[in-house]
Design a protein around this motif. Structure first.
Motif, PDB file in Angstrom:
ATOM      1  N   VAL A   5      52.569  47.735  58.053  1.00 36.34           N
ATOM      2  CA  VAL A   5      51.733  46.613  58.454  1.00 36.34           C
ATOM      3  C   VAL A   5      50.305  46.948  58.048  1.00 36.34           C
ATOM      4  N   TYR A   6      49.610  45.945  57.501  1.00 38.02           N
ATOM      5  CA  TYR A   6      48.253  46.149  57.017  1.00 38.02           C
ATOM      6  C   TYR A   6      47.273  45.244  57.746  1.00 38.02           C
ATOM      7  N   LYS A   7      46.072  45.727  57.946  1.00 34.21           N
ATOM      8  CA  LYS A   7      44.971  44.922  58.457  1.00 34.21           C
ATOM      9  C   LYS A   7      44.026  44.709  57.288  1.00 34.21           C
ATOM     10  N   GLN A   8      43.513  43.494  57.138  1.00 38.41           N
ATOM     11  CA  GLN A   8      42.562  43.196  56.069  1.00 38.41           C
ATOM     12  C   GLN A   8      41.159  43.040  56.638  1.00 38.41           C
ATOM     13  N   ILE A   9      40.191  43.569  55.900  1.00 40.48           N
ATOM     14  CA  ILE A   9      38.789  43.318  56.222  1.00 40.48           C
ATOM     15  C   ILE A   9      38.095  42.896  54.928  1.00 40.48           C
ATOM     16  N   GLU A  10      36.963  42.255  55.079  1.00 39.20           N
ATOM     17  CA  GLU A  10      36.203  41.826  53.913  1.00 39.20           C
ATOM     18  C   GLU A  10      34.898  42.617  53.868  1.00 39.20           C
ATOM     19  N   LEU A  11      34.587  43.134  52.693  1.00 40.50           N
ATOM     20  CA  LEU A  11      33.371  43.928  52.482  1.00 40.50           C
ATOM     21  C   LEU A  11      32.619  43.378  51.281  1.00 40.50           C
ATOM     22  N   THR A  12      31.303  43.551  51.282  1.00 41.44           N
ATOM     23  CA  THR A  12      30.508  43.216  50.106  1.00 41.44           C
ATOM     24  C   THR A  12      29.691  44.435  49.721  1.00 41.44           C
ATOM     25  N   GLY A  13      29.936  44.929  48.511  1.00 40.86           N
ATOM     26  CA  GLY A  13      29.191  46.069  47.991  1.00 40.86           C
ATOM     27  C   GLY A  13      28.156  45.588  46.991  1.00 40.86           C
ATOM     28  N   SER A  14      27.112  46.370  46.810  1.00 44.96           N
ATOM     29  CA  SER A  14      26.075  45.991  45.852  1.00 44.96           C
ATOM     30  C   SER A  14      25.683  47.197  45.004  1.00 44.96           C
ATOM     31  N   SER A  15      25.180  46.894  43.808  1.00 41.82           N
ATOM     32  CA  SER A  15      24.806  47.963  42.887  1.00 41.82           C
ATOM     33  C   SER A  15      23.863  47.415  41.823  1.00 41.82           C
ATOM     34  N   LYS A  16      22.956  48.260  41.372  1.00 40.61           N
ATOM     35  CA  LYS A  16      22.112  47.925  40.225  1.00 40.61           C
ATOM     36  C   LYS A  16      22.803  48.292  38.922  1.00 40.61           C
ATOM     37  N   VAL A  17      23.905  49.067  39.004  1.00 42.38           N
ATOM     38  CA  VAL A  17      24.564  49.608  37.815  1.00 42.38           C
ATOM     39  C   VAL A  17      25.609  48.654  37.241  1.00 42.38           C
ATOM     40  N   SER A  18      26.601  48.248  38.066  1.00 47.59           N
ATOM     41  CA  SER A  18      27.702  47.420  37.557  1.00 47.59           C
ATOM     42  C   SER A  18      28.514  46.839  38.711  1.00 47.59           C
ATOM     43  N   ARG A  24      32.998  50.387  44.166  1.00 45.39           N
ATOM     44  CA  ARG A  24      33.089  51.794  44.581  1.00 45.39           C
ATOM     45  C   ARG A  24      32.176  52.090  45.775  1.00 45.39           C
ATOM     46  N   CYS A  25      30.983  51.515  45.775  1.00 43.71           N
ATOM     47  CA  CYS A  25      30.044  51.716  46.895  1.00 43.71           C
ATOM     48  C   CYS A  25      30.619  51.164  48.195  1.00 43.71           C
ATOM     49  N   ALA A  26      31.209  49.972  48.140  1.00 42.62           N
ATOM     50  CA  ALA A  26      31.795  49.360  49.338  1.00 42.62           C
ATOM     51  C   ALA A  26      32.934  50.210  49.883  1.00 42.62           C
ATOM     52  N   ILE A  27      33.817  50.674  49.001  1.00 45.62           N
ATOM     53  CA  ILE A  27      34.965  51.478  49.431  1.00 45.62           C
ATOM     54  C   ILE A  27      34.509  52.835  49.955  1.00 45.62           C
ATOM     55  N   ALA A  30      32.986  52.327  53.438  1.00 42.32           N
ATOM     56  CA  ALA A  30      34.024  51.989  54.421  1.00 42.32           C
ATOM     57  C   ALA A  30      34.874  53.203  54.765  1.00 42.32           C
ATOM     58  N   SER A  31      35.137  54.043  53.796  1.00 44.69           N
ATOM     59  CA  SER A  31      36.009  55.203  54.026  1.00 44.69           C
ATOM     60  C   SER A  31      35.369  56.246  54.946  1.00 44.69           C
ATOM     61  N   LYS A  32      34.067  56.121  55.196  1.00 45.63           N
ATOM     62  CA  LYS A  32      33.416  57.049  56.124  1.00 45.63           C
ATOM     63  C   LYS A  32      33.812  56.780  57.573  1.00 45.63           C
ATOM     64  N   THR A  60      32.319  40.972  46.543  1.00 43.40           N
ATOM     65  CA  THR A  60      33.024  40.870  47.817  1.00 43.40           C
ATOM     66  C   THR A  60      34.483  41.189  47.583  1.00 43.40           C
ATOM     67  N   ILE A  61      35.019  42.079  48.407  1.00 41.77           N
ATOM     68  CA  ILE A  61      36.422  42.492  48.269  1.00 41.77           C
ATOM     69  C   ILE A  61      37.126  42.376  49.619  1.00 41.77           C
ATOM     70  N   LYS A  62      38.422  42.182  49.563  1.00 47.72           N
ATOM     71  CA  LYS A  62      39.268  42.326  50.745  1.00 47.72           C
ATOM     72  C   LYS A  62      39.912  43.700  50.624  1.00 47.72           C
ATOM     73  N   VAL A  63      39.917  44.432  51.715  1.00 47.51           N
ATOM     74  CA  VAL A  63      40.501  45.777  51.728  1.00 47.51           C
ATOM     75  C   VAL A  63      41.641  45.790  52.734  1.00 47.51           C
ATOM     76  N   GLY A  64      42.780  46.320  52.305  1.00 52.66           N
ATOM     77  CA  GLY A  64      43.930  46.458  53.189  1.00 52.66           C
ATOM     78  C   GLY A  64      44.012  47.878  53.728  1.00 52.66           C
ATOM     79  N   MET A  65      44.130  47.976  55.041  1.00 49.63           N
ATOM     80  CA  MET A  65      44.281  49.285  55.705  1.00 49.63           C
ATOM     81  C   MET A  65      45.672  49.327  56.321  1.00 49.63           C
ATOM     82  N   ARG A  66      46.389  50.379  56.030  1.00 46.48           N
ATOM     83  CA  ARG A  66      47.730  50.529  56.604  1.00 46.48           C
ATOM     84  C   ARG A  66      47.591  51.004  58.044  1.00 46.48           C
TER      85      ARG A  66
END
Length: 69
Positions: A5-18, A24-27, A30-32, A60-66
Motif C-alpha cells: 500500500v502506498y501513500k502519495q504526497i505532492e512536492l514542488t522542487g526548484s533549481s537554477k540548474v535544470s 532531485r532537490c525535492a526528493i 523529502a528523504s530527510k 511538481t511531482i507526486k511521490v509514492g511512499m510504501r
C-alpha cells in the motif's frame, strides 16, 4: 510477491540548474524526514524567464511512499 500500500504526497522542487535538478532537490529534501520513498511522477513543470533566458525551474511531482507492513 506481497501486496503493498502506498501513500502519495505532492512536492514542488526548484533549481537554477535544470528540471532534473529540481526533482532531485525535492526528493533529497523529502528523504530527510520521510521513509520508504518508492516512486515519483512529474505533474507539472514551470520556469521563470529573465532576459530571454531560463533562470529558474520549478517541478511538481507526486511521490509514492510504501507503507510499513
Amino acid at each position: 510477491m506481497s501486496d503493498h500500500v502506498y501513500k502519495q504526497i505532492e512536492l514542488t522542487g526548484s533549481s537554477k540548474v535544470s528540471s532534473d535538478d529540481a526533482i532531485r532537490c525535492a526528493i533529497a529534501r523529502a528523504s530527510k524526514t520521510l521513509r520508504q520513498l518508492h516512486w515519483f511522477e512529474v505533474v507539472e513543470t514551470r520556469g521563470l524567464i529573465e532576459h530571454d533566458q531560463i533562470s529558474f525551474w520549478q517541478v511538481t511531482i507526486k511521490v509514492g511512499m510504501r507503507l510499513d507492513d
